[in-house]
Design an enzyme around this catalytic site. Structure first.
Site, PDB file in Angstrom:
ATOM      1  N   SER A  30       0.964  -1.386  -0.046  1.00  7.46           N
ATOM      2  CA  SER A  30       0.084  -0.002  -0.063  1.00  7.46           C
ATOM      3  C   SER A  30       0.989   1.294  -0.163  1.00  7.46           C
ATOM      4  O   SER A  30       0.403   2.223  -0.525  1.00  7.46           O
ATOM      5  CB  SER A  30      -0.971  -0.061   1.230  1.00  7.46           C
ATOM      6  OG  SER A  30      -0.410   0.192   2.402  1.00  7.46           O
ATOM      7  N   LYS A  32       0.705   4.934   7.031  1.00  8.37           N
ATOM      8  CA  LYS A  32       0.368   5.605   5.722  1.00  8.37           C
ATOM      9  C   LYS A  32       1.043   7.145   5.731  1.00  8.37           C
ATOM     10  O   LYS A  32       1.629   7.170   6.718  1.00  8.37           O
ATOM     11  CB  LYS A  32      -1.265   5.706   5.913  1.00  8.37           C
ATOM     12  CG  LYS A  32      -2.045   4.601   6.012  1.00  8.37           C
ATOM     13  CD  LYS A  32      -2.091   3.778   4.531  1.00  8.37           C
ATOM     14  CE  LYS A  32      -2.860   2.463   4.422  1.00  8.37           C
ATOM     15  NZ  LYS A  32      -2.623   1.599   3.614  1.00  8.37           N
TER      16      LYS A  32
END
Length: 197
Positions: free
Chosen positions: A50, A88
């Site tokens: 990701s 993230k």
């Protein structure tokens, strides 16, 4: 005058003292390392794609746990939506309006378009989903760099906080990739975020 047996006793005490001192220093070193691990720096393993291409699956990063308030562009590790450690990039902080997308298909923060070319996955685009969010105070809007492979704030809007992450759930800021050694690099904040006010 010192007798022979007393000299031998002194030597034995000296050897024993040296061993105790070495053990003491070893224990102190272990304690300091554990304290640094618990309160200052921690190692994290990247479990998915990701955050490609910035971080690849299997990379290991060092996280600074004394990083202070998160800023736009930081890569942070936080206690995620499924109660797992998640990594993230911070796109917006409390009070920001994050929107996708402008006429050129760029994400904007407070009306300022982000030039994400330096970190966005090369075959990807800023977002397939259109959205406009005002980030609540004390919370963060986070996205992966590989947008089509990232379950980030966009995918969590039905949850408490409408996809945002509480600042208090942030464990720390990733500062360096240290493994594999061939990919060792310092992780800095992209310049694009410096233009956002």
């Amino acid at each position: 005058m010192t007798t022979e047996p007393e000299v031998e006793k002194g030597k034995r005490r000296g050897k024993g003292g040296g061993l105790r001192e070495s053990l003491f220093l070893l224990v102190c070193g272990v304690v300091v390392a554990l304290l640094l691990q618990v309160f200052v720096f921690q190692s994290f393993y990247i479990p998915s794609e990701s955050m490609e291409s910035t971080l690849r699956e299997g990379d290991r990063v060092v996280v600074n746990k004394l990083h202070g308030a998160s800023e736009r562009g930081d890569i942070v590790v936080f206690r995620g939506w499924n109660n797992q450690d998640t990594i993230k990039r911070v796109i917006g902080v409390g009070g920001d309006t994050v929107k996708c997308c402008d006429a050129k298909r760029r994400i904007t923060v407070n009306g300022v378009p982000l030039n994400e070319g330096s970190y966005l996955y090369s075959e990807d685009f800023p977002s397939g989903d259109e959205f406009e969010k005002v980030v609540p105070e004390g919370r963060l809007w986070v996205m992966g760099d590989h947008r089509t492979a990232s379950a980030d704030s966009r995918a969590q809007e039905e949850r408490l906080g409408e996809g945002t992450v509480a600042e208090e759930d942030v464990i720390g800021r990733a500062i360096v990739i240290y493994w594999p050694f061939s990919r060792a690099a310092v992780l800095s904040r992209p310049e694009s975020f410096l233009k956002v006010r």
